[in-house]
Design a protein around this motif. Sequence first.
Motif, mmCIF file in Angstrom:
data_model
loop_
_atom_site.group_PDB
_atom_site.id
_atom_site.type_symbol
_atom_site.label_atom_id
_atom_site.label_comp_id
_atom_site.label_asym_id
_atom_site.label_seq_id
_atom_site.Cartn_x
_atom_site.Cartn_y
_atom_site.Cartn_z
ATOM 1 N N SER A 95 0.819 -1.199 0.000
ATOM 2 C CA SER A 95 0.000 0.000 0.000
ATOM 3 C C SER A 95 0.861 1.261 0.000
ATOM 4 C CB SER A 95 -0.908 0.003 1.229
ATOM 5 O OG SER A 95 -1.673 1.178 1.260
ATOM 6 N N TRP A 96 0.459 2.222 -0.826
ATOM 7 C CA TRP A 96 1.126 3.520 -0.865
ATOM 8 C C TRP A 96 0.418 4.545 0.014
ATOM 9 C CZ3 TRP A 96 5.684 4.660 -3.223
ATOM 10 C CH2 TRP A 96 6.211 3.667 -4.052
ATOM 11 N N TRP A 97 -0.728 4.194 0.581
ATOM 12 C CA TRP A 97 -1.495 5.153 1.364
ATOM 13 C C TRP A 97 -0.793 5.588 2.644
ATOM 14 C CZ3 TRP A 97 -4.680 7.785 -1.248
ATOM 15 C CH2 TRP A 97 -5.404 7.214 -2.286
ATOM 16 N N PRO A 98 -0.087 4.729 3.365
ATOM 17 C CA PRO A 98 0.634 5.236 4.544
ATOM 18 C C PRO A 98 1.672 6.305 4.187
ATOM 19 C CG PRO A 98 0.469 2.865 4.661
ATOM 20 C CD PRO A 98 -0.029 3.257 3.303
ATOM 21 N N VAL B 157 -0.437 24.642 6.391
ATOM 22 C CA VAL B 157 -1.063 23.579 7.181
ATOM 23 C C VAL B 157 -2.314 23.004 6.513
ATOM 24 C CG1 VAL B 157 -2.163 23.065 9.402
ATOM 25 C CG2 VAL B 157 -0.071 24.416 9.334
ATOM 26 N N PRO B 158 -3.242 23.815 5.959
ATOM 27 C CA PRO B 158 -4.419 23.212 5.318
ATOM 28 C C PRO B 158 -4.066 22.306 4.136
ATOM 29 C CG PRO B 158 -4.801 25.530 5.722
ATOM 30 C CD PRO B 158 -3.369 25.274 6.033
ATOM 31 N N PHE B 159 -3.021 22.634 3.399
ATOM 32 C CA PHE B 159 -2.618 21.762 2.293
ATOM 33 C C PHE B 159 -2.163 20.404 2.813
ATOM 34 C CE2 PHE B 159 -1.896 26.042 0.523
ATOM 35 C CZ PHE B 159 -2.755 25.969 -0.561
ATOM 36 N N GLY B 160 -1.385 20.424 3.887
ATOM 37 C CA GLY B 160 -0.950 19.177 4.497
ATOM 38 C C GLY B 160 -2.116 18.396 5.071
ATOM 39 N N ALA B 161 -3.080 19.099 5.660
ATOM 40 C CA ALA B 161 -4.251 18.431 6.223
ATOM 41 C C ALA B 161 -5.065 17.760 5.127
ATOM 42 C CB ALA B 161 -5.104 19.426 6.995
ATOM 43 N N VAL B 162 -5.227 18.420 3.993
ATOM 44 C CA VAL B 162 -5.980 17.826 2.879
ATOM 45 C C VAL B 162 -5.266 16.579 2.361
ATOM 46 C CG1 VAL B 162 -6.696 18.208 0.480
ATOM 47 C CG2 VAL B 162 -7.157 19.941 2.209
ATOM 48 N N ILE B 163 -3.953 16.655 2.201
ATOM 49 C CA ILE B 163 -3.195 15.491 1.733
ATOM 50 C C ILE B 163 -3.318 14.344 2.737
ATOM 51 C CG2 ILE B 163 -0.882 14.620 1.229
ATOM 52 C CD1 ILE B 163 -0.195 17.463 0.248
ATOM 53 N N ALA B 164 -3.224 14.634 4.026
ATOM 54 C CA ALA B 164 -3.323 13.599 5.047
ATOM 55 C C ALA B 164 -4.717 12.984 5.086
ATOM 56 C CB ALA B 164 -2.956 14.167 6.410
ATOM 57 N N VAL C 126 -6.909 12.826 2.573
ATOM 58 C CA VAL C 126 -7.055 11.988 1.366
ATOM 59 C C VAL C 126 -6.336 10.658 1.566
ATOM 60 C CG1 VAL C 126 -6.377 11.798 -1.059
ATOM 61 C CG2 VAL C 126 -7.440 13.886 -0.235
ATOM 62 N N GLY C 127 -5.131 10.693 2.128
ATOM 63 C CA GLY C 127 -4.397 9.463 2.385
ATOM 64 C C GLY C 127 -5.092 8.576 3.403
ATOM 65 N N LEU C 128 -5.670 9.178 4.433
ATOM 66 C CA LEU C 128 -6.365 8.411 5.454
ATOM 67 C C LEU C 128 -7.617 7.747 4.897
ATOM 68 C CD1 LEU C 128 -6.375 7.637 8.444
ATOM 69 C CD2 LEU C 128 -7.760 9.667 8.867
ATOM 70 N N VAL C 129 -8.383 8.474 4.112
ATOM 71 C CA VAL C 129 -9.574 7.882 3.484
ATOM 72 C C VAL C 129 -9.164 6.757 2.542
ATOM 73 C CG1 VAL C 129 -11.471 8.356 1.892
ATOM 74 C CG2 VAL C 129 -11.002 9.934 3.763
ATOM 75 N N GLY C 130 -8.113 6.976 1.759
ATOM 76 C CA GLY C 130 -7.632 5.920 0.881
ATOM 77 C C GLY C 130 -7.166 4.697 1.641
#
Length: 133
Positions: A84-87, A108-115, A117-121
């Motif tokens: 998995s690449w999600w972690p 910070v909001p950009f990092g939060a959005v990336i995190a 998306v990764g968590l949902v994935g």
Amino acid sequence: MKTSALIFMSGLVFFTPVAFIYGFLTDFTELVGFPAMLLLGLMAMMIGGGLWLEHRRIGRIPADDLEGEISEEPYEYGFYSPWSWWPLTVAAGGAVAFLGVAVGMWIVPFGAVIAIVGLVGLVYEYDRGNHAH
């Protein structure tokens, strides 16, 4: 568990004398290091004491046996996806968010959005598609 308790208990034996040596070398004028090292020793003792009491209640566990196998444990460790690449995506989002704390809060909001998306994935990785359970 007994070994873990002894390792943590040894923190009290190490950190308490080191705290007093540090305090003596700084003439006890530095107000953070000496109390912090004393508290570190006490916290290590607290964790070691808790593990020791748990060892007395439960007894030997398979982790205490040098010849013990993981399959002897009474619980499952869980399922971890090996490819998995999600972690990595979640970690990159966290890294960008913490970079924002150091550089500028607008990142910070950009990092939060990336995190997120990764968590949902990561959570829904095996919900659909070829790998669905």
